[in-house]
Design a protein around this motif. Structure first.
Motif, PDB file in Angstrom:
ATOM      1  N   THR A  61       4.484  15.177  -5.828  1.00  0.00           N
ATOM      2  CA  THR A  61       4.692  14.123  -4.836  1.00  0.00           C
ATOM      3  C   THR A  61       5.699  13.129  -5.398  1.00  0.00           C
ATOM      4  N   PRO A  62       6.391  12.399  -4.515  1.00  0.00           N
ATOM      5  CA  PRO A  62       6.376  12.437  -3.045  1.00  0.00           C
ATOM      6  C   PRO A  62       7.251  13.563  -2.517  1.00  0.00           C
ATOM      7  N   GLN A  85       2.282   1.702  -3.539  1.00  0.00           N
ATOM      8  CA  GLN A  85       1.266   2.152  -4.476  1.00  0.00           C
ATOM      9  C   GLN A  85       0.966   3.640  -4.301  1.00  0.00           C
ATOM     10  N   GLN A  86       0.879   4.075  -3.052  1.00  0.00           N
ATOM     11  CA  GLN A  86       0.623   5.479  -2.792  1.00  0.00           C
ATOM     12  C   GLN A  86       1.805   6.350  -3.217  1.00  0.00           C
ATOM     13  N   LEU A  87       3.010   5.824  -3.062  1.00  0.00           N
ATOM     14  CA  LEU A  87       4.207   6.588  -3.379  1.00  0.00           C
ATOM     15  C   LEU A  87       4.304   6.887  -4.875  1.00  0.00           C
ATOM     16  N   ALA A 130       1.649   6.781  -7.098  1.00  0.00           N
ATOM     17  CA  ALA A 130       0.320   6.983  -7.684  1.00  0.00           C
ATOM     18  C   ALA A 130       0.340   8.106  -8.720  1.00  0.00           C
ATOM     19  N   GLU A 131       0.977   9.233  -8.387  1.00  0.00           N
ATOM     20  CA  GLU A 131       1.006  10.350  -9.333  1.00  0.00           C
ATOM     21  C   GLU A 131       1.818  10.012 -10.577  1.00  0.00           C
ATOM     22  N   GLY A 153       0.806  -1.214   0.000  1.00  0.00           N
ATOM     23  CA  GLY A 153       0.000   0.000   0.000  1.00  0.00           C
ATOM     24  C   GLY A 153       0.840   1.264   0.000  1.00  0.00           C
ATOM     25  N   GLU A 154       1.935   1.262   0.747  1.00  0.00           N
ATOM     26  CA  GLU A 154       2.807   2.432   0.774  1.00  0.00           C
ATOM     27  C   GLU A 154       3.458   2.669  -0.592  1.00  0.00           C
TER      28      GLU A 154
END
Length: 571
Positions: free
Chosen positions: A431-432, A211-213, A215-216, A208-209
């Motif tokens: 991001t990030p 994927q979030q990292l 995502a952009e 999950g981390e």
């Protein structure tokens, strides 16, 4: 014969005058020598035209068209030759785990990542590593024996994830380093994965981390690829709109940018600033970090008595804010481009302008009315920063004046803002928080855009040369096309292998060669000289000469045919 008066009359002879008028006078027959001379003259003229004039004309007016691979160029433009992929290699460091536990964590986390990933073009590949070991996966031992030299080249390491146990934790947490490409994951020892668990909580947290990292980055690449190829999934309209707005603000990619820092003030001071020290202190580290993507040159200037543009909205005093304000809709006219000596584009690279404006003490502080901001970005042009008091001082008469010199510490907020504006103007994602990770994302995004742009240029060139067969194709264009296709193939190969720095370097050369071949001067000039213009040039010259020659040839042919028929006629 005697008349009445005895006169003699002469006899009347009737002359057929009308008959003589109707009789066609036939010229005397030509001598065989005259006929032979005329035949030789006509034959000599046509022999010169056919065997000398026409070959010279053909040679001097023919269009040289070097060979270029039309179908291969079109295939690149249509995306049939290469579909770019972005495999990101992520190292997983587990210093506190045993090897079976680390291998199990690697497999379960990779499976979770694959299940979460809906964009197959951009995928994350985990590799297990230790501080002193080489990154390995469970298939490396089988693949190393069959790998070629190109495949043995190490892929770029996108991220290092370090798993560190911590006793006082109830759930895992992560910490991303702002100045490195390292993500620390702290987990309670009780969540150490065991081989019997099919989906450990730690694996789901790490996936999950990650994927979030990214995502952009995934959304940006999906947006770029979907705009150039049909059938690829694009991000949601909201995400696509945000990405489009960010790209519209940024500058077009260039191998080199020229940064121009200008100090403007409406009065005689300040007239000096520690610009060299400010650039070295606050900007040079950022420019060095951008070295794999672009290079930069820097120039500076100071302009005194810089007045507002006559069409600009003058600042208004706001009693509630106790400040002079500029309306947001009037910021576009703030820069007095007609009178301020702003540097134009220098050489081949675009210029990014950064303006440090020191308002008059009588109009300080000066801010934007809507949000009290002291800086803003002008899309695809540069940025502006308003440096307000407390830098104002008082002179001997008690009036507030600006200091004559701006020291390094005073320039710090302005250049910190300029650094953020530069990142935005160069298209860096938001991001990030880690700048190295954002620059890595920019490398991959730029490699993708340059690959697609050069491929599209190749397709346009192929269609242009096929639709206009009269334009030449010089040997230099053929060489540039070959270099472009070679670099595109290398770019695609490096992307598949995860070597994004090398992919960007090759894509940059491919884009340059593609532009050079498409805008070849000799080809562009010939486009505006169609066949109708050639006819208009040749007719006034060849008409007066060609008509007598053609008529003479026709008459001579008729004489030869008539003579031949007369010889075959029976006597």
């Amino acid at each position: 014969m005697t008349g009445k008066n005895g006169d003699h009359e002469s006899p009347r002879v009737s002359t057929p005058s009308n008959a003589n008028a109707n009789v066609k006078r036939i010229p005397p027959p030509e001598s065989p020598a005259a006929v032979q001379t005329r035949f030789k003259v006509i034959a000599a003229f046509w022999a010169v035209i056919i065997f000398l004039g026409f070959p010279i004309w053909w040679k001097t007016t023919s269009v040289y068209r070097a060979h270029i691979p039309f179908q291969e160029m079109v295939d690149w433009a249509d995306g049939k030759t290469c579909r770019p992929v972005f495999p990101l290699e992520i190292h997983l460091a587990t210093p506190a785990m045993q090897s079976p536990e680390a291998q199990h964590l690697l497999r379960t986390t990779q499976h979770t990542l694959d299940d979460l990933n809906e964009f197959a073009t951009h995928h994350l590949r985990l590799k297990l590593t230790n501080d002193s070991d080489t990154p390995t996966t469970q298939d490396d031992e089988n693949s190393q024996g069959n790998a070629s030299n190109a495949e043995k080249e190490a892929a770029d390491t996108a991220l290092t994830v370090r798993l560190l146990p911590q006793e006082d934790l109830a759930a895992p947490r992560s910490e991303l380093h702002a100045d490195t490409t390292q993500l620390d994951v702290f987990y309670p020892p009780s969540q150490t994965p065991v081989s019997s668990s099919s989906n450990p909580p730690l694996s789901a947290f790490i996936a999950g981390e990650l994927q979030q990292l990214y995502a952009e980055e995934k959304a940006t690449i999906a947006h770029i690829l979907s705009s150039h190829a049909v059938g690829l999934d694009s991000p949601s309209p909201q995400v696509a709109g945000s990405i489009s707005r960010r790209w519209r603000r940024s500058m077009q990619y260039a191998e080199i940018y020229h940064l121009s820092f200008s100090l403007f003030t409406p009065g005689p001071a300040p007239s000096a600033w520690d610009i060299e020290a400010a650039v070295d202190e606050y900007l040079s580290p950022l420019l060095r970090a951008f070295a794999p993507i672009s290079n930069f040159t820097v120039d500076t200037q100071v302009q005194l008595y810089a007045t507002f543009s006559p069409t600009a909205t003058l600042p208004e005093y706001d009693e509630t804010e106790a400040a002079w304000t500029l309306k947001k809709e009037g910021l576009s006219a703030f820069v007095n481009a007609a009178e301020w000596p702003l540097n134009p584009s220098i050489g081949n690279g675009p210029t990014i302008n950064f303006i440090l404006y020191i308002p008059d003490p009588s109009q300080s502080p000066l801010v934007v009315k809507e949000n009290r901001a002291s800086s803003w970005i002008i899309p695809q042009w540069g940025g502006v920063f308003l440096l307000n008091p407390p830098l104002s001082q008082t002179d001997s008469s008690g009036d507030r004046v600006n200091p004559a010199h701006l020291p390094l510490e005073t320039l710090r907020p302005a250049f910190m803002t300029f650094s953020h504006q530069l990142l935005t103007l160069l298209g860096t994602p938001s991001t990030p928080v880690s700048l190295p990770l954002r620059l890595q994302t920019l490398i991959r995004v730029r490699a993708a855009t340059l690959l697609l742009s050069a491929s599209s240029t190749m397709g346009s060139l192929a269609r242009l040369t096929e639709s206009l067969p009269s334009i030449p194709i010089p040997a230099t264009v053929s060489a540039s096309v070959s270099a472009t296709l070679s670099r595109l193939a290398a770019t695609c190969s490096h992307l598949r292998a995860g070597r994004f720095g090398a992919a960007l370097a090759n894509a940059r050369v491919a884009e340059k060669e593609a532009e050079r071949s498409f805008f070849e001067k000799s080809m562009v000039g010939q486009v505006y000289f169609p066949d109708e213009h050639k006819v208009a040039v040749y007719l006034p010259l060849l008409g007066p000469i060609g008509v007598p020659l053609v008529i003479g040839l026709i008459k001579e042919l008729k004489r030869v045919v008539a003579s031949w028929k007369a010889q075959r006629r029976p006597t």
